[in-house]
Design a protein around this motif. Sequence first.
Motif, PDB file in Angstrom:
ATOM      1  N   LEU A  75       0.815  -1.218   0.000  1.00  0.00           N
ATOM      2  CA  LEU A  75       0.000   0.000   0.000  1.00  0.00           C
ATOM      3  C   LEU A  75       0.848   1.268   0.000  1.00  0.00           C
ATOM      4  O   LEU A  75       0.409   2.310   0.454  1.00  0.00           O
ATOM      5  N   ASN A  76       2.058   1.166  -0.536  1.00  0.00           N
ATOM      6  CA  ASN A  76       2.971   2.309  -0.505  1.00  0.00           C
ATOM      7  C   ASN A  76       2.756   3.272  -1.675  1.00  0.00           C
ATOM      8  O   ASN A  76       3.580   4.102  -1.964  1.00  0.00           O
ATOM      9  N   ARG A  77       1.632   3.107  -2.349  1.00  0.00           N
ATOM     10  CA  ARG A  77       1.275   3.990  -3.450  1.00  0.00           C
ATOM     11  C   ARG A  77      -0.237   4.164  -3.497  1.00  0.00           C
ATOM     12  O   ARG A  77      -0.953   3.451  -2.820  1.00  0.00           O
ATOM     13  N   ARG A  78      -0.686   5.087  -4.268  1.00  0.00           N
ATOM     14  CA  ARG A  78      -2.124   5.330  -4.398  1.00  0.00           C
ATOM     15  C   ARG A  78      -2.762   4.207  -5.205  1.00  0.00           C
ATOM     16  O   ARG A  78      -2.276   3.840  -6.272  1.00  0.00           O
ATOM     17  N   VAL A  79      -3.836   3.658  -4.690  1.00  0.00           N
ATOM     18  CA  VAL A  79      -4.601   2.633  -5.395  1.00  0.00           C
ATOM     19  C   VAL A  79      -5.889   3.299  -5.864  1.00  0.00           C
ATOM     20  O   VAL A  79      -6.587   3.940  -5.082  1.00  0.00           O
ATOM     21  N   SER A  80      -6.193   3.122  -7.134  1.00  0.00           N
ATOM     22  CA  SER A  80      -7.249   3.924  -7.769  1.00  0.00           C
ATOM     23  C   SER A  80      -8.664   3.659  -7.271  1.00  0.00           C
ATOM     24  O   SER A  80      -9.464   4.577  -7.199  1.00  0.00           O
ATOM     25  N   LEU A  85      -7.811  -2.290  -4.828  1.00  0.00           N
ATOM     26  CA  LEU A  85      -7.229  -2.432  -3.491  1.00  0.00           C
ATOM     27  C   LEU A  85      -7.440  -3.850  -2.961  1.00  0.00           C
ATOM     28  O   LEU A  85      -6.506  -4.487  -2.463  1.00  0.00           O
ATOM     29  N   ILE A  86      -8.653  -4.356  -3.095  1.00  0.00           N
ATOM     30  CA  ILE A  86      -8.967  -5.712  -2.634  1.00  0.00           C
ATOM     31  C   ILE A  86      -8.098  -6.729  -3.377  1.00  0.00           C
ATOM     32  O   ILE A  86      -7.554  -7.665  -2.787  1.00  0.00           O
TER      33      ILE A  86
END
Length: 119
Positions: A75-80, A85-86
């Motif tokens: 999670l070290n970056r933006r997930v759209s 994410l799941i």
Amino acid sequence: MSGIQLVSTHFPGAAKIVLVQDNLSTYTTASLYAAFPSAEARRFVECFEWHYTPKHGSWLDLAETELGVLSTRCLNRRVSDKKSLIKEIAAWEQNRNKHQTKADGQFTTADARIKLKRL
């Protein structure tokens, strides 16, 4: 979130609310009586069932460590979006399980002397 929010807002109809706490910040029934009128404190006391993790080698510490690994490696970056994410978390979890990644909760005095030698 405070225990009071648990009782009053989130689970107002619950017969018991189990609180799992580490031993670093222990709260007791006495802290409720110090903060609230007796009748209200008693209501909270009757709702809570307190469980404390062991002082050394807490499973809660291990869970926090895993969340830290998840945060830095997945999670070290933006997930759209939520679906992505799941998917990302599921892939990370599958990899951790496949490789049977274990948490080593052992840290001895000898290890500390080696690691902290420079200090």
